[in-house]
Design a protein around this motif. Structure first.
Motif, PDB file in Angstrom:
ATOM      1  N   ALA A  31      29.633  42.520  36.729  1.00  0.00           N
ATOM      2  CA  ALA A  31      30.766  43.361  37.076  1.00  0.00           C
ATOM      3  C   ALA A  31      31.593  42.715  38.186  1.00  0.00           C
ATOM      4  O   ALA A  31      32.815  42.865  38.237  1.00  0.00           O
ATOM      5  CB  ALA A  31      30.278  44.747  37.505  1.00  0.00           C
ATOM      6  N   ARG A  32      30.933  41.979  39.060  1.00  0.00           N
ATOM      7  CA  ARG A  32      31.661  41.310  40.156  1.00  0.00           C
ATOM      8  C   ARG A  32      32.663  40.290  39.638  1.00  0.00           C
ATOM      9  O   ARG A  32      33.718  40.084  40.234  1.00  0.00           O
ATOM     10  CB  ARG A  32      30.673  40.629  41.110  1.00  0.00           C
ATOM     11  N   ALA A  41      32.838  44.005  31.846  1.00  0.00           N
ATOM     12  CA  ALA A  41      31.945  42.842  31.847  1.00  0.00           C
ATOM     13  C   ALA A  41      31.045  42.845  30.614  1.00  0.00           C
ATOM     14  O   ALA A  41      30.861  41.809  29.967  1.00  0.00           O
ATOM     15  CB  ALA A  41      31.104  42.818  33.117  1.00  0.00           C
ATOM     16  N   GLU A  42      30.505  44.012  30.298  1.00  0.00           N
ATOM     17  CA  GLU A  42      29.632  44.114  29.123  1.00  0.00           C
ATOM     18  C   GLU A  42      30.408  43.829  27.844  1.00  0.00           C
ATOM     19  O   GLU A  42      29.947  43.092  26.970  1.00  0.00           O
ATOM     20  CB  GLU A  42      29.007  45.507  29.060  1.00  0.00           C
ATOM     21  N   PHE A  43      31.601  44.395  27.726  1.00  0.00           N
ATOM     22  CA  PHE A  43      32.425  44.197  26.529  1.00  0.00           C
ATOM     23  C   PHE A  43      32.759  42.720  26.329  1.00  0.00           C
ATOM     24  O   PHE A  43      32.730  42.211  25.214  1.00  0.00           O
ATOM     25  CB  PHE A  43      33.708  45.025  26.648  1.00  0.00           C
ATOM     26  N   LEU A  44      33.068  42.045  27.426  1.00  0.00           N
ATOM     27  CA  LEU A  44      33.443  40.626  27.341  1.00  0.00           C
ATOM     28  C   LEU A  44      32.251  39.687  27.481  1.00  0.00           C
ATOM     29  O   LEU A  44      32.432  38.466  27.497  1.00  0.00           O
ATOM     30  CB  LEU A  44      34.477  40.298  28.433  1.00  0.00           C
ATOM     31  N   ALA A  59      38.280  38.628  38.869  1.00  0.00           N
ATOM     32  CA  ALA A  59      39.368  38.300  37.949  1.00  0.00           C
ATOM     33  C   ALA A  59      40.567  39.234  38.131  1.00  0.00           C
ATOM     34  O   ALA A  59      41.715  38.804  38.049  1.00  0.00           O
ATOM     35  CB  ALA A  59      38.871  38.354  36.511  1.00  0.00           C
ATOM     36  N   LEU A  60      40.302  40.499  38.383  1.00  0.00           N
ATOM     37  CA  LEU A  60      41.400  41.458  38.561  1.00  0.00           C
ATOM     38  C   LEU A  60      42.202  41.194  39.823  1.00  0.00           C
ATOM     39  O   LEU A  60      43.419  41.332  39.834  1.00  0.00           O
ATOM     40  CB  LEU A  60      40.852  42.888  38.621  1.00  0.00           C
ATOM     41  N   PHE A  61      41.521  40.853  40.884  1.00  0.00           N
ATOM     42  CA  PHE A  61      42.187  40.795  42.170  1.00  0.00           C
ATOM     43  C   PHE A  61      42.474  39.391  42.686  1.00  0.00           C
ATOM     44  O   PHE A  61      43.056  39.228  43.748  1.00  0.00           O
ATOM     45  CB  PHE A  61      41.380  41.595  43.199  1.00  0.00           C
ATOM     46  N   GLN A  62      42.105  38.369  41.934  1.00  0.00           N
ATOM     47  CA  GLN A  62      42.336  36.994  42.344  1.00  0.00           C
ATOM     48  C   GLN A  62      43.739  36.556  41.936  1.00  0.00           C
ATOM     49  O   GLN A  62      44.018  36.363  40.766  1.00  0.00           O
ATOM     50  CB  GLN A  62      41.290  36.072  41.698  1.00  0.00           C
TER      51      GLN A  62
END
Length: 104
Positions: free
Chosen positions: A31-32, A23-26, A37-40
């Motif tokens: 973080a949520r 989240a910080e990098f992007l 995004a990963l699990f949707q």
């Protein structure tokens, strides 16, 4: 969502990162959002190594999104990562920062 997946695909085998680091990098701010995004709508059987993304304490907080609650641990252990009580042992050593992508 695709940016989260792209970063996740770069996590080397045997290493882990956190939802917050991605989240910080992007510059997503949350973080949520990374977890969502990963699990949707993602098949976790594809080439996305989502098992390498853990929470800030090294806990396997996403384990219930896999086919079984032990799949995440099994995949990490297959890569040489030791997991005890749903937490990555030697988390600081295993941590991979997405900032390493800037050096590619």
């Amino acid at each position: 969502m695709e940016d989260v997946r792209a970063v996740t695909r770069h996590i080397p085998p045997g290493r882990v990162t956190t939802y917050g680091a991605i989240a910080e990098f992007l510059t997503l701010g949350s973080a949520r959002m990374v977890g969502w995004a990963l699990f949707q709508g993602v098949s976790l059987t594809d080439d996305l190594p989502a098992h390498r993304v853990v929470n800030r304490r090294g806990e396997l907080s996403g384990r219930n999104h896999f086919s079984t609650p032990t799949t995440m641990q099994e995949r990490l252990e297959a890569e040489g990562v030791v997991v005890r009580n749903d937490r990555v042992e030697d988390f600081a050593t295993r941590f991979w920062s997405p900032n390493e992508l800037l050096n590619l």
